[in-house]
Design an enzyme around this catalytic site. Sequence first.
Site, mmCIF file in Angstrom:
data_model
loop_
_atom_site.group_PDB
_atom_site.id
_atom_site.type_symbol
_atom_site.label_atom_id
_atom_site.label_comp_id
_atom_site.label_asym_id
_atom_site.label_seq_id
_atom_site.Cartn_x
_atom_site.Cartn_y
_atom_site.Cartn_z
ATOM 1 N N GLN A 124 10.401 -18.000 26.927
ATOM 2 C CA GLN A 124 9.787 -17.020 26.035
ATOM 3 C C GLN A 124 10.470 -17.164 24.677
ATOM 4 O O GLN A 124 11.657 -16.897 24.569
ATOM 5 C CB GLN A 124 10.014 -15.631 26.621
ATOM 6 C CG GLN A 124 9.485 -14.485 25.810
ATOM 7 C CD GLN A 124 10.238 -13.199 26.166
ATOM 8 O OE1 GLN A 124 11.451 -13.218 26.350
ATOM 9 N NE2 GLN A 124 9.536 -12.106 26.254
ATOM 10 N N GLY A 125 9.744 -17.608 23.674
ATOM 11 C CA GLY A 125 10.322 -17.835 22.351
ATOM 12 C C GLY A 125 10.019 -16.680 21.421
ATOM 13 O O GLY A 125 9.147 -16.800 20.543
ATOM 14 N N SER A 127 12.843 -13.887 20.415
ATOM 15 C CA SER A 127 13.989 -13.448 19.600
ATOM 16 C C SER A 127 14.424 -14.533 18.618
ATOM 17 O O SER A 127 14.300 -15.730 18.891
ATOM 18 C CB SER A 127 15.177 -13.111 20.487
ATOM 19 O OG SER A 127 14.828 -12.110 21.394
ATOM 20 N N SER A 159 15.642 -17.565 27.618
ATOM 21 C CA SER A 159 16.044 -17.838 29.005
ATOM 22 C C SER A 159 15.276 -19.038 29.535
ATOM 23 O O SER A 159 14.089 -19.199 29.256
ATOM 24 C CB SER A 159 15.768 -16.619 29.881
ATOM 25 O OG SER A 159 16.475 -15.507 29.384
ATOM 26 N N GLU A 242 7.450 -8.108 31.546
ATOM 27 C CA GLU A 242 8.861 -8.467 31.747
ATOM 28 C C GLU A 242 9.597 -7.273 32.354
ATOM 29 O O GLU A 242 10.272 -7.398 33.366
ATOM 30 C CB GLU A 242 9.507 -8.852 30.410
ATOM 31 C CG GLU A 242 11.005 -9.118 30.525
ATOM 32 C CD GLU A 242 11.645 -9.627 29.231
ATOM 33 O OE1 GLU A 242 10.998 -9.532 28.175
ATOM 34 O OE2 GLU A 242 12.781 -10.123 29.300
ATOM 35 N N GLU A 368 19.272 1.291 23.630
ATOM 36 C CA GLU A 368 18.863 2.210 22.555
ATOM 37 C C GLU A 368 17.347 2.106 22.336
ATOM 38 O O GLU A 368 16.660 3.129 22.180
ATOM 39 C CB GLU A 368 19.601 1.874 21.243
ATOM 40 C CG GLU A 368 21.083 2.207 21.253
ATOM 41 C CD GLU A 368 21.921 1.202 22.058
ATOM 42 O OE1 GLU A 368 21.467 0.062 22.262
ATOM 43 O OE2 GLU A 368 23.029 1.572 22.493
HETATM 44 C C1 LIG Z 1 20.830 -12.428 28.979
HETATM 45 C C2 LIG Z 1 19.818 -12.391 27.865
HETATM 46 C C3 LIG Z 1 18.601 -13.042 28.029
HETATM 47 C C4 LIG Z 1 17.659 -13.034 26.992
HETATM 48 N N1 LIG Z 1 16.480 -13.735 27.159
HETATM 49 C C5 LIG Z 1 15.594 -13.794 26.129
HETATM 50 C C6 LIG Z 1 14.400 -14.596 26.241
HETATM 51 O O1 LIG Z 1 14.146 -15.244 27.259
HETATM 52 N N2 LIG Z 1 13.579 -14.659 25.174
HETATM 53 C C7 LIG Z 1 13.815 -13.974 24.026
HETATM 54 O O2 LIG Z 1 12.996 -14.060 23.105
HETATM 55 N N3 LIG Z 1 14.927 -13.197 23.883
HETATM 56 C C8 LIG Z 1 15.823 -13.103 24.903
HETATM 57 N N4 LIG Z 1 16.974 -12.347 24.771
HETATM 58 C C9 LIG Z 1 17.249 -11.657 23.504
HETATM 59 C C10 LIG Z 1 17.070 -10.139 23.602
HETATM 60 O O3 LIG Z 1 15.700 -9.806 23.682
HETATM 61 C C11 LIG Z 1 17.749 -9.537 22.366
HETATM 62 O O4 LIG Z 1 19.145 -9.786 22.469
HETATM 63 C C12 LIG Z 1 17.497 -8.049 22.250
HETATM 64 O O5 LIG Z 1 16.158 -7.772 21.984
HETATM 65 C C13 LIG Z 1 18.373 -7.408 21.132
HETATM 66 O O6 LIG Z 1 18.241 -8.085 19.939
HETATM 67 P P1 LIG Z 1 19.524 -8.561 19.113
HETATM 68 O O7 LIG Z 1 20.443 -9.280 20.046
HETATM 69 O O8 LIG Z 1 19.032 -9.281 17.904
HETATM 70 O O9 LIG Z 1 20.254 -7.224 18.681
HETATM 71 P P2 LIG Z 1 19.825 -6.273 17.465
HETATM 72 O O10 LIG Z 1 18.376 -6.029 17.491
HETATM 73 O O11 LIG Z 1 20.408 -6.842 16.204
HETATM 74 O O12 LIG Z 1 20.563 -4.933 17.829
HETATM 75 C C14 LIG Z 1 21.959 -4.732 17.578
HETATM 76 C C15 LIG Z 1 22.308 -3.315 18.024
HETATM 77 O O13 LIG Z 1 21.584 -2.344 17.231
HETATM 78 C C16 LIG Z 1 20.844 -1.476 18.067
HETATM 79 N N5 LIG Z 1 19.551 -1.147 17.443
HETATM 80 C C17 LIG Z 1 18.703 -2.018 16.852
HETATM 81 N N6 LIG Z 1 17.598 -1.362 16.422
HETATM 82 C C18 LIG Z 1 17.742 -0.049 16.784
HETATM 83 C C19 LIG Z 1 16.925 1.120 16.633
HETATM 84 N N7 LIG Z 1 15.736 1.069 16.069
HETATM 85 N N8 LIG Z 1 17.408 2.273 17.155
HETATM 86 C C20 LIG Z 1 18.613 2.335 17.766
HETATM 87 N N9 LIG Z 1 19.438 1.260 17.922
HETATM 88 C C21 LIG Z 1 19.005 0.078 17.436
HETATM 89 C C22 LIG Z 1 20.627 -2.255 19.353
HETATM 90 O O14 LIG Z 1 20.396 -1.391 20.453
HETATM 91 C C23 LIG Z 1 21.926 -3.041 19.491
HETATM 92 O O15 LIG Z 1 22.917 -2.241 20.066
HETATM 93 C C24 LIG Z 1 17.930 -12.335 25.786
HETATM 94 C C25 LIG Z 1 19.153 -11.657 25.637
HETATM 95 C C26 LIG Z 1 20.094 -11.678 26.648
HETATM 96 C C27 LIG Z 1 21.397 -10.947 26.440
#
Ligand SMILES: Cc1cc2nc3c(=O)[nH]c(=O)nc-3n(C[C@H](O)[C@H](O)[C@H](O)COP(=O)(O)OP(=O)(O)OC[C@H]3O[C@@H](n4cnc5c(N)ncnc54)[C@H](O)[C@@H]3O)c2cc1C
Length: 385
Positions: A124-125, A127, A159, A242, A368
């Site tokens: 899934q592309g 993030s 992933s 998902e 969150e």
């Molecule tokens: C094990 C694992 C597998 C994953 N697999 C995939 C995958 O297959 N495909 C894919 O596309 N992505 C994948 N991801 C990515 C995942 O979807 C993102 O890590 C997640 O959506 C959070 O985005 P970020 O890491 O950019 O954090 P950010 O969005 O930058 O958030 C940082 C912090 O700010 C908080 N925050 C952000 N916005 C708000 C708001 N509006 N209100 C309150 N708090 C807020 C968040 O809760 C977090 O604590 C994976 C991540 C992990 C850890």
Amino acid sequence: MDLYDSPGQSRFRAGLRTWLAERLPTGPGTPPGRLDPARLREWAKPLDQAGYAGLTWPVEHGGRGLHPVYQGIFAEEWAAAGAPELPTVIGLHMVGPALIRYGRPEQRQRHLAAIRSGDQIFAQGFSEPAAGSDLAAVQTRAEPVPGGFVVNGEKLWSSYAPLADYCLLLARSDPDLPKHRGLSCLLVDLRGPGVQVRPLRQINGEADFGSINFSGVRVGEDCLVGERGGGWPVALTTLAHERGSFAITLVARLSVQLDRLVATAGATGRAGDPIVRQQLAQLHVERQALRFTGYRALSGGPPNGDPGPESAMLKLQWSHTHQRLTALALELLGPEAVLDGEDAFWSGYWQGQRLRSRGNTLEGGTSEILRGLIAERVAGLPRSR
Ligand SMILES: Cc1cc2nc3c(=O)[nH]c(=O)nc-3n(C[C@H](O)[C@H](O)[C@H](O)COP(=O)(O)OP(=O)(O)OC[C@H]3O[C@@H](n4cnc5c(N)ncnc54)[C@H](O)[C@@H]3O)c2cc1C
């Protein structure tokens, strides 16, 4: 709500249990061995041939058209047997349903059967470095050109990307439109020119996910899912699936994890410790609450429909319960928790689980974000912005 299996569900459960017992060297209660990732593909074909892939997909699309309750039974039996996590899950539970809903007939023809058989593993592309929670902020460009698109950009945390053949890509096709309306979803061949997949090593030493770099990648018009600029609803459908399908699977796995934790308390001589007993009892209460919430979501949902916002509650509660469960496991091991590999209890099983559980409150939506969704869509609070 009837908590007993119907005769048809009982037959399905018994058949699957036998099928799994014939294939797995381990039995219930044994910590799962880690299979070589390359060998995981070998599971997909027999699973499909036995009719266990695409259980809830409509019959006309090669599925069995079964009610989601059967997917729940599948998850319970799979977890109880200690069977390995399959790399086909993104295809089966996210991309498949999205193609069934939004795909063109040729796309379904090209991908659905291959997803079921494991011949096409999907990532899934979605993030990106600057687009996670705020997914609609994706910057990867899919520039429209005659006959299709040219893709440039980077995806992160995908992933199964190191194993995958294709990805469902969310990219910006129309930068001048408001942000949710300028996105398109594309099916992209990860083995094609201009695509570079790099494994990302996690804190537990494994590389289950990766980054995907796109540099001048040409993607044909026939790979566009839905309309140009209509990528957002496609992305939302895959995200709902998902949380829905995975929540059921994860709750089933958590149930087995708790049995293993109880066994660990016995093996480490801590089963009589009153504090440990309190913690185990609390985890059991949460397990039961998760199980019954899961059953209610499954039995109340529309047959073959998109999972509702209750799946966000399941995912949220599961991730926090699972983190506490794995933390308690290391506490039970005491000083031995610092060991790893063959010398460690169950060859370091709990150490790996604990480190992996750190990502649970991020993947599939952070806690969150899920609380925000529940506040609006379950508790009925007004939108925050
Ligand atoms: C094990 C694992 C597998 C994953 N697999 C995939 C995958 O297959 N495909 C894919 O596309 N992505 C994948 N991801 C990515 C995942 O979807 C993102 O890590 C997640 O959506 C959070 O985005 P970020 O890491 O950019 O954090 P950010 O969005 O930058 O958030 C940082 C912090 O700010 C908080 N925050 C952000 N916005 C708000 C708001 N509006 N209100 C309150 N708090 C807020 C968040 O809760 C977090 O604590 C994976 C991540 C992990 C850890």
